[in-house]
Design an enzyme around this catalytic site. Structure first.
Site, PDB file in Angstrom:
ATOM      1  N   ARG A  64      -7.523  -0.445   1.080  1.00 57.23           N
ATOM      2  CA  ARG A  64      -8.060  -1.699   0.526  1.00 57.23           C
ATOM      3  C   ARG A  64      -8.492  -1.505  -0.925  1.00 57.23           C
ATOM      4  O   ARG A  64      -8.493  -2.447  -1.703  1.00 57.23           O
ATOM      5  CB  ARG A  64      -9.182  -2.225   1.428  1.00 57.23           C
ATOM      6  N   LYS A 103     -10.099  12.999   8.006  1.00 63.01           N
ATOM      7  CA  LYS A 103      -9.633  12.612   9.344  1.00 63.01           C
ATOM      8  C   LYS A 103      -9.597  13.850  10.251  1.00 63.01           C
ATOM      9  O   LYS A 103      -9.448  14.971   9.749  1.00 63.01           O
ATOM     10  CB  LYS A 103      -8.203  12.062   9.252  1.00 63.01           C
ATOM     11  N   LYS A 111       0.867  -1.199   0.000  1.00 60.59           N
ATOM     12  CA  LYS A 111       0.000   0.000   0.000  1.00 60.59           C
ATOM     13  C   LYS A 111       0.888   1.228   0.000  1.00 60.59           C
ATOM     14  O   LYS A 111       1.708   1.399   0.904  1.00 60.59           O
ATOM     15  CB  LYS A 111      -0.913  -0.006   1.232  1.00 60.59           C
TER      16      LYS A 111
END
Ligand code: BES
Ligand code: ZN
Ligand code: ZN
Length: 493
Positions: A343, A269, A257
């Site tokens: 992901r 965030k 990643k």
């Protein structure tokens, strides 16, 4: 920057580190020095709290001004490579107090152990612990910076020690490259600049291809591209190939990643600690460092490293929560939360890797979930695997290098939690629990049943405090583990 290591035969020294076992038993060279110095070492120990425990250091001056550090070796029965590496790290700490920035170590003739192995591991421990990232300090005085310049390991067999140390130092080169790219901030490490660093491995004999957005679009990698679409930086996928094995042998594949900064995107965030998200490319950093290590030590194996590089930013062009993308595999993904972006990147990187290279195994590394930090803290990385033998061998390699894993489940029941109402899969789970497991289940849907393991390294990529073999900061956790895993399982060693 890291220190210089040299191997020499014992000779006269001004600054010397000597080993002492637990309960203050002396190995051979320490005993000899004690006799030469009329029992000074034993007398000094008597007047101190020193017990020869691992990490203990006692500083002594001889009457003629020689500086001696007694270094605890720990219990005789605990001796092994990791213990010697820790002793090497103590040596470095001791020499940090020496004004010359140089010193020697005379620790050998440890019962039943090969001197070359002992010397090589002492050297490795000192080397790994010495790495510092000081390039952005412009106003500090030299004495405020790391001061050890050279460690000389004194050993009866310097040539054999040098030979044993060579592959270890090459792996350390990989570790340092990883630590560097993970520590550099996100205005320096972008998908483009990181792909160029990967390309620089061509000089070590690695074949490198950088795929542009246009090429990724053609391949149908809309899951990866969706993450990067809010950023000014162009997304990339980098393929690195080391061909050290026979032509017909299927490769091992390592996938990383590489989110060069993770703001969370539109699911933004909170501000506190967001700066840490510069290391959200830690998985890619490990794959780059691993490839370098394998190439430097000319590993007799075929390996492909694939890294998905994107920046996750909020903007007018950013992906929205609720968007549906079609991944390269054909599976559609409902993006519930744009902060569960790793992901999405890996979904396409994994599918591409198995499709293009038909690897024997795939191992991905990702700073994937905050939940793994809650679960395992910074002591162990999460291990998920569809293959028991692969999981076992990764675990064992981790134990040997002191990069510990803990296997977590992949039961089918968790998979139901990521079924979407309007697409094939959603990128976050419906219920609140088991965030690291459901993230792994998401990845598994893109592995096409190739034996696969996933290492969630979110908690171990950055050390909040000094570790035995690593100063506070980027650890490169995974490079030594996978290098060892490859050497032990695929190089006929
Ligand atoms: N990059 C983060 C995970 C992370 C957390 C890495 C802490 C390093 C340290 C990842 O992309 C993320 O934001 N995950 C979310 C997933 C959630 C939205 C389902 C998380 O873990 O909170
Ligand atoms: Zn995120
Ligand atoms: Zn992330």
């Amino acid at each position: 920057m890291a220190i210089k290591i040299a191997f020499e035969k014992p000779s006269t020294q001004k600054t010397l580190c000597l080993g002492v076992y637990a309960e203050n038993k002396f190995p051979h060279p320490t005993e000899t020095w004690d006799q030469k110095l009329d029992g000074l070492l034993k007398k000094s120990i008597k007047n101190s709290k020193f017990k020869g425990e691992l990490n203990q250091i006692l500083s002594i001056f001889s009457p003629d001004g020689m500086r001696i550090f007694l270094i605890g070796l720990g219990k005789k029965s605990d001796q092994n490579e990791q213990q010697w590496q820790k002793v090497g790290s103590s040596v470095l700490e001791a020499l940090g107090t020496s004004p010359t920035g140089e010193g020697s170590v005379e620790i050998y003739d440890l019962e039943n152990f090969n001197n070359a192995e002992v010397a090589a591991n002492l050297a490795l421990g000192a080397l790994l612990k010495s790495w510092r990232f000081e390039k952005y300090f412009t106003t500090k005085k030299p004495e405020e910076l790391f001061s050890v310049k050279k460690v000389t390991i004194l050993t009866p067999q310097p040539e054999a020690a040098e030979k044993a140390f060579k592959p270890l130092s090459q792996t350390a080169e990989g570790v340092f490259l990883t630590r560097t790219v993970v520590t550099e901030p996100a205005n320096i490490i972008t998908p483009d600049s990181l792909s160029k660093i990967a390309e620089s491995l061509k000089k070590d004999g690695i074949k490198v291809d950088v795929l542009t957005e246009k090429e990724l679009k053609k391949l149908g990698m809309n899951a990866l591209l969706g993450v990067g679409q809010g950023s000014e930086q162009e997304s990339k996928l980098v393929v690195m190939r080391w061909e050290g094995g026979s032509k017909k042998e299927a490769p091992l594949a390592f996938i990383g990643k590489g989110v060069t900064f993770d703001t969370g995107g539109i699911s933004i965030k909170p501000a506190a600690n967001m700066e840490a998200m510069k290391y959200d490319m830690g998985g890619a950093g490990v794959v780059i460092g691993l490839m370098k290590a394998l190439a430097l030590r000319k590993a007799k194996v075929n390996v492909v490293g694939v890294i998905g590089l994107v920046e996750n930013m909020p903007s007018g062009s950013a992906q929205r929560p609720g968007d549906v993308v079609t991944s390269m595999s054909g599976q559609t993904i409902e993006v519930i939360n744009t902060d569960a972006e790793g992901r999405l990147v890996l979904a396409d990187a994994l599918w591409y890797t198995q499709d293009k290279f038909k690897p024997k195994i795939m191992v991905d590394l990702a700073t994937l979930t905050g939940a793994i930090v809650i679960c395992l803290g910074s002591e162990r990385a999460g291990l998920f695997s569809s293959d028991d033998s692969l999981a076992k061998r990764l675990n064992s390699a981790g134990e040997k290098v002191g990069e510990l894993l803990w296997r977590l489940p992949l039961d089918e029941a968790y998979d139901l939690d990521i079924n979407s109402d309007i697409a094939d899969v959603r990128n976050t789970n419906i219920s609140r629990g088991a965030g690291s497991v459901t993230a792994a289940k998401f990845l598994q849907r893109f592995t096409n049943d190739v034996p696969w393991a996933h290492l969630d390294i979110a908690g171990v990529t950055w050390a909040q405090k000094d570790l035995p073999l690593c100063a506070k900061g980027a650890t490169a956790f995974g490079v030594r583990l996978l290098d060892r895993f490859v050497a032990e399982n695929y190089e006929g060693k």
